[in-house]
Motif scaffolding. Structure first.
Motif, short mmCIF file in Angstrom:
data_model
loop_
_atom_site.label_atom_id
_atom_site.label_comp_id
_atom_site.label_asym_id
_atom_site.label_seq_id
_atom_site.Cartn_x
_atom_site.Cartn_y
_atom_site.Cartn_z
N GLY A 26 1.46 58.06 52.44
CA GLY A 26 2.56 57.28 52.69
C GLY A 26 2.51 55.87 51.82
N GLN A 27 1.07 55.84 51.41
CA GLN A 27 0.66 54.62 50.59
C GLN A 27 1.41 54.53 49.29
OE1 GLN A 27 -3.51 54.60 50.14
NE2 GLN A 27 -3.61 53.54 52.08
N SER A 28 1.77 53.43 49.07
CA SER A 28 2.54 53.03 47.73
C SER A 28 1.67 52.43 46.63
CB SER A 28 3.95 52.43 47.77
OG SER A 28 3.55 51.07 48.56
N GLU A 29 0.53 52.16 46.96
CA GLU A 29 -0.42 51.56 46.02
C GLU A 29 -1.78 52.50 46.12
OE1 GLU A 29 0.94 46.90 46.05
OE2 GLU A 29 -0.61 47.49 47.59
N THR A 30 -2.71 52.05 45.17
CA THR A 30 -4.05 52.97 45.11
C THR A 30 -4.93 52.11 44.43
OG1 THR A 30 -5.08 54.89 44.29
CG2 THR A 30 -3.63 54.08 43.00
N CYS A 31 -6.08 52.18 44.91
CA CYS A 31 -7.50 51.29 44.33
C CYS A 31 -7.83 52.03 43.21
CB CYS A 31 -8.26 50.95 45.37
SG CYS A 31 -7.70 49.54 46.38
N ARG A 32 -7.40 53.19 42.79
CA ARG A 32 -7.85 53.98 41.70
C ARG A 32 -7.19 53.50 40.70
NH1 ARG A 32 -8.32 60.22 43.01
NH2 ARG A 32 -10.57 59.95 42.93
N VAL A 33 -8.10 52.45 40.09
CA VAL A 33 -7.44 51.86 38.86
C VAL A 33 -8.72 51.86 37.80
CG1 VAL A 33 -6.55 49.52 37.92
CG2 VAL A 33 -6.23 50.12 40.20
N PHE A 65 -16.29 44.16 34.40
CA PHE A 65 -14.92 44.05 35.18
C PHE A 65 -14.55 43.81 36.30
CE2 PHE A 65 -15.49 47.74 31.73
CZ PHE A 65 -14.44 47.51 30.89
N PRO A 66 -13.41 43.14 36.51
CA PRO A 66 -13.05 42.33 37.70
C PRO A 66 -13.58 43.47 38.98
CG PRO A 66 -11.08 42.25 36.21
CD PRO A 66 -12.21 43.34 35.77
N TRP A 67 -14.16 42.80 40.09
CA TRP A 67 -14.65 43.47 41.15
C TRP A 67 -13.66 43.57 42.22
CZ3 TRP A 67 -20.48 41.82 42.11
CH2 TRP A 67 -21.31 42.20 40.87
N CYS A 68 -12.73 42.46 42.26
CA CYS A 68 -11.71 42.15 42.94
C CYS A 68 -10.33 42.29 42.21
CB CYS A 68 -11.92 40.85 43.95
SG CYS A 68 -10.28 40.52 45.08
N PHE A 69 -9.62 43.10 42.48
CA PHE A 69 -8.25 43.54 41.53
C PHE A 69 -7.49 44.09 42.22
CE2 PHE A 69 -11.42 47.12 41.77
CZ PHE A 69 -10.54 47.94 41.98
N LEU A 70 -6.13 43.66 41.84
CA LEU A 70 -4.86 44.19 42.17
C LEU A 70 -4.65 45.69 42.32
CD1 LEU A 70 -2.45 41.72 40.45
CD2 LEU A 70 -3.30 41.49 42.74
N PRO A 71 -4.27 46.36 43.40
CA PRO A 71 -4.05 47.75 43.51
C PRO A 71 -2.89 48.17 42.48
CG PRO A 71 -2.96 46.69 45.39
CD PRO A 71 -3.99 45.49 44.67
N MET A 72 -2.93 49.32 42.08
CA MET A 72 -2.00 50.07 41.19
C MET A 72 -0.79 50.66 42.08
SD MET A 72 -2.32 52.39 37.93
CE MET A 72 -3.04 51.16 36.74
N ALA A 73 0.44 50.32 41.67
CA ALA A 73 1.31 51.24 42.24
C ALA A 73 1.40 52.61 42.00
CB ALA A 73 2.84 50.62 41.66
N VAL A 74 1.61 53.62 43.11
CA VAL A 74 1.81 54.90 42.89
C VAL A 74 3.20 54.97 42.73
CG1 VAL A 74 1.53 56.98 44.23
CG2 VAL A 74 -0.25 55.07 44.66
N ILE A 75 3.53 56.19 41.86
CA ILE A 75 4.62 56.72 41.64
C ILE A 75 4.80 58.07 42.22
CG2 ILE A 75 6.39 57.42 40.05
CD1 ILE A 75 5.21 55.72 37.88
N ASP A 76 5.26 58.14 43.46
CA ASP A 76 5.53 59.31 44.20
C ASP A 76 6.59 60.29 43.63
OD1 ASP A 76 3.70 58.69 46.28
OD2 ASP A 76 5.16 57.50 47.60
N ASN A 77 7.74 59.91 43.30
CA ASN A 77 8.81 60.80 42.79
C ASN A 77 9.21 60.63 41.58
OD1 ASN A 77 8.83 62.26 45.55
ND2 ASN A 77 10.07 60.60 46.32
N VAL A 78 8.70 61.16 40.80
CA VAL A 78 9.21 60.99 39.13
C VAL A 78 10.42 62.07 39.01
CG1 VAL A 78 8.42 61.38 36.85
CG2 VAL A 78 6.77 60.71 38.65
#
Length: 85
Positions: A26-33, A65-78
């Motif tokens: 259910g997450q809308s963000e991910t740290c896989r950036v 590269f930044p060690w502390c960074f903003l999470p990326m939004a996850v697009i669930d339903n394209v």
């Protein structure tokens, strides 16, 4: 009765794992950036705890590269018309 304790622990671990996987879906963000896409969210010397308190991701395994960074939004339903397949 002692032989039953490992079974109870296994069942509890299974329930806990299933609950966490449900939350993760259910997450809308991910740290896989990708490192090149990271947007800095911290400051020099930021700790993982301080980074998490800001709602950011922490990964110090990639130098330069930044060690502390903003999470990326996850697009669930394209929508199908936007899908290239």
């Amino acid at each position: 009765m002692a032989a039953m304790e490992p079974k109870v622990i296994c069942v509890l671990l299974l329930v806990f794992t299933l609950a966490l996987s449900t939350l993760a879906q259910g997450q809308s963000e991910t740290c896989r950036v990708a490192p090149s896409q990271r947007k800095n969210c911290g400051f020099p010397g930021v700790s993982p705890t301080e980074c998490a308190e800001r709602g950011c991701c922490f990964d110090n395994t990639i130098p330069g590269f930044p060690w502390c960074f903003l999470p990326m939004a996850v697009i669930d339903n394209v929508p199908e018309d936007e899908c290239e397949f």
